[in-house]
Design an enzyme around this catalytic site. Structure first.
Site, short mmCIF file in Angstrom:
data_model
loop_
_atom_site.label_atom_id
_atom_site.label_comp_id
_atom_site.label_asym_id
_atom_site.label_seq_id
_atom_site.Cartn_x
_atom_site.Cartn_y
_atom_site.Cartn_z
CG ASP A 1 -2.13 -0.19 4.72
OD1 ASP A 1 -1.21 -1.00 4.82
OD2 ASP A 1 -1.94 1.05 4.63
CG ASP B 1 5.61 -1.38 10.37
OD1 ASP B 1 5.97 -1.41 9.19
OD2 ASP B 1 4.59 -1.96 10.79
O1 1PR Z 1 -0.45 6.18 4.51
O2 1PR Z 1 1.28 6.92 2.91
O3 1PR Z 1 1.38 7.64 5.28
O4 1PR Z 1 1.85 5.30 4.65
C1 1PR Z 1 1.84 4.71 5.90
C2 1PR Z 1 2.44 3.35 5.76
O5 1PR Z 1 2.60 2.81 7.06
C3 1PR Z 1 1.58 2.40 4.96
O6 1PR Z 1 2.40 1.69 4.07
C4 1PR Z 1 0.97 1.46 6.00
O7 1PR Z 1 0.97 0.13 5.53
C5 1PR Z 1 1.97 1.56 7.15
N1 1PR Z 1 1.31 1.50 8.47
C6 1PR Z 1 0.55 2.46 8.99
N2 1PR Z 1 0.18 2.09 10.25
C7 1PR Z 1 0.71 0.90 10.49
C8 1PR Z 1 0.60 0.13 11.73
O8 1PR Z 1 1.09 -0.99 11.84
N3 1PR Z 1 -0.07 0.70 12.71
N4 1PR Z 1 2.14 -0.61 9.22
C9 1PR Z 1 1.44 0.52 9.36
C10 1PR Z 1 1.81 -1.61 8.41
C11 1PR Z 1 3.48 -2.83 7.48
C12 1PR Z 1 3.27 -4.18 7.04
C13 1PR Z 1 3.91 -5.23 7.94
C14 1PR Z 1 3.47 -6.53 7.38
C15 1PR Z 1 4.29 -7.70 7.85
N5 1PR Z 1 2.77 -2.58 8.62
O9 1PR Z 1 3.92 -4.19 5.78
O10 1PR Z 1 5.27 -5.01 7.91
O11 1PR Z 1 2.10 -6.69 7.71
O12 1PR Z 1 4.08 -7.91 9.20
P1 1PR Z 1 4.23 -9.37 9.81
O13 1PR Z 1 5.24 -10.11 8.99
O14 1PR Z 1 4.71 -9.15 11.19
O15 1PR Z 1 2.85 -9.99 9.74
P2 1PR Z 1 0.96 6.57 4.33
#
Ligand code: 1PR
Length: 524
Positions: free
Chosen positions: A379, A224
């Site tokens: 999500d 991320d």
């Molecule tokens: O909505 O098209 O602009 O895309 C935004 C992208 O960013 C989406 O794919 C959304 O999942 C991601 N996103 C937005 N905000 C966050 C945040 O954390 N505040 N991240 C975010 C989501 C990605 C997950 C993470 C897993 C594994 N995080 O894939 O990597 O949950 O984590 P872990 O192994 O530590 O539990 P758009």
């Protein structure tokens, strides 16, 4: 000198980077005469058969290509660049290919998920120079829904098993073509390309044979990315999407360096998510473009980029389509793009209208770059209900009761990084996106994100059961056993993790060793 035919449809940068890493020099063909004059030609096809042939015709490359192919000079076709050698394709009925080999290109009609995405082996049928020093049991990266069916079995170089035994590479004279992507197949793929670039001497057959071959479960490292309060682009990681700790954005490292580390540690793919993409215009100062360009020089496994892939009007009033944003990413080294928030809005519009418009970002990008290039990032978060009749959404009886003992839940889609819940459940979203042309689902889970408590098996089974495209299980991995659990208890094709890799709590190699011991096929 290697000439590369770029007809402008996708990620040729990876091939250029791979050749340059191997010490070769590349000239991009910009005119039909460049093809005829080439000493060695690589043709990395991307997109769909119909649009490829259409562009080749329009740019007058068809006859020069045929002339080159008949000249006996070395040719290497990758993916669609190999399929182009045949007479026709079920992907584009009525549109002829180059017809160098007799036969056609067929669509997979199998029980398994299509596209065939991931690392699979090859069963070698005859000697080739490209196999010099190969062991024979390597895995290579595939991403396709169609395969070649030659009339003449003499041209078959390798086969691969995926629901059926299909031809995964061809060779005849100096013409070689692979369905898999050597430029995205790590060290094994680079070695194979190197044998084409240099004069690898006598044709050989490797000592070991893989038959039948098996598709590996993929382990994906997710980064991320966002600007921190000092304006530096950093890899961060949230707890249930909250990336701030004591008020500051967590900084877990530099995107390119971390991606390069995961490549050397054995990640099968790398995913970048621009997590502020929902509010920032990604082409404004192009930070992610730079990240991709730099990463694709050091990382030779597939790269996915997500965040902010949607239509925009910039501050000067200029309109950009999601397709333009995606194209910029593909040109910079991305193999797949991932759509999050916009996919939910597209699916809502689809339900309201009751039919496809052909104009949504999912449809437009998959039409030009192929379904396999479009990932939908979901999500979801659990919404508990006491009884199924309390909601119009499909519910499941859960083994993890809600805060007041509720036995049922549905999985609510969110947008804008989990900030806004929508009136749509994750299974419906996945199904609609597949119908619109998505090739893969990246299934996050806000409840589990950053908790180290394991993947949400119920969620993954619900979504996996709703679609026939591959599903990447994401969120919650805390130890190697969680990866085994997700592959033993669901049909997910890949598992993604972030926090445990960033914090060096669990090395990727340990995950793979554990899976291997448990009998799960992985790429080692
Ligand atoms: O909505 O098209 O602009 O895309 C935004 C992208 O960013 C989406 O794919 C959304 O999942 C991601 N996103 C937005 N905000 C966050 C945040 O954390 N505040 N991240 C975010 C989501 C990605 C997950 C993470 C897993 C594994 N995080 O894939 O990597 O949950 O984590 P872990 O192994 O530590 O539990 P758009």
């Amino acid at each position: 000198m290697i000439t590369l035919l770029d007809y402008g449809a996708g990620n040729v940068r990876s091939v250029v980077n791979a050749i340059e890493k191997l010490g070769g020099t590349v000239q991009i063909a910009s005119h039909p005469q460049d093809v005829i004059n080439a000493e060695k030609l690589i043709f990395p096809g991307v997109g769909s058969f119909g649009s490829m042939m259409h562009i080749l015709e329009k740019k007058n490359y068809v006859d020069p290509l045929k002339t080159f192919l008949r000249s006996g000079k070395p040719f290497f076709g990758i993916c669609l660049g190999m399929q182009a050698l045949f007479e026709s394709s079920e992907e584009a009925p009525g549109i002829g290919g180059l017809g160098i080999f007799e036969g056609c290109v067929k669509r997979f009609q199998i029980e398994k998920a299509v596209p065939h995405i991931g690392w699979n082996g090859i069963c070698i049928k005859k000697p080739s120079r490209i196999f010099k020093a190969a062991a024979g049991n390597e895995k290579f990266y595939f991403v396709h829904s169609y395969y070649v069916a030659p009339d003449n079995s003499d041209v078959i170089l390798t086969t691969t098993d995926y629901g059926l035994e299909f031809v995964s590479s061809v060779a005849f004279g100096n013409i070689t073509g692979t369905q898999f992507h050597p430029e995205k197949s790590g060290e094994a793929g680079l070695a194979l390309l190197d044998n084409f670039i240099i004069d690898a001497g006598e044709a050989s057959i490797p000592p070991t044979a893989a038959s039948p071959t098996h598709l590996a479960k993929r382990i994906i490292a997710c980064l991320d990315v966002r600007a921190n309060d000092q304006g530096d682009l950093v890899v961060t990681k949230g707890d249930q999407y909250d990336v701030r700790e004591k008020g500051s954005v967590r900084n877990l490292g530099r995107p390119v360096d971390l991606a390069a580390r995961y490549y050397t540690e054995g990640a099968d793919e790398i995913t970048f998510l621009n997590i502020t993409g929902f509010r920032d215009f990604p082409l404004e100062d192009m930070p992610m473009i730079k990240v991709l360009e730099e990463t694709s020089k050091r990382v030779f496994v597939p790269l996915t980029i997500g965040g902010g892939i949607r239509d925009y009007v910039d501050k000067d009033g200029r309109q950009y389509s999601a397709l333009e944003v995606a194209s910029a990413y593909f040109r910079s080294g991305a193999d797949k793009i991932s759509i999050g928030s916009d996919a939910v809005l597209i699916a809502e519009a689809f339900l309201q209208l009751g039919k496809k418009t052909g104009k949504s970002a999912i449809e437009e990008i998959s039409r030009v770059y192929g379904n396999q290039a479009v990932v939908i990032s979901i999500d979801p978060r659990r919404v508990y209900v006491g009884a199924p009749k309390e909601t119009r959404h499909p519910v499941l009886e859960t083994t993890i009761p809600g805060p007041t003992g509720e036995k049922y839940c549905w999985f609510q889609c969110t947008i804008k990084g989990g900030r806004e819940g929508r009136d749509m459940d994750a299974t419906t979203l996945a199904r609609i996106c597949e119908e619109l042309g998505a090739g893969e689902i990246l299934l996050n889970c806000i409840d589990r994100d950053g908790t180290n408590s394991g993947f949400d098996i119920e969620l993954i089974n619900a979504v996996r059961g709703a679609v026939s495209i591959p599903v990447i299980a994401s969120s919650g991995a805390g130890c190697v056993e969680h990866f085994h659990e997700v592959f033993a208890e669901t049909d997910a094709e890949a598992a993604l993790a972030a926090g445990i890799f960033h914090r060096r709590e669990v090395p990727i190699a340990d995950v793979k060793s554990h899976l291997d011991e448990k009998g799960v096929v992985v790429r080692r």
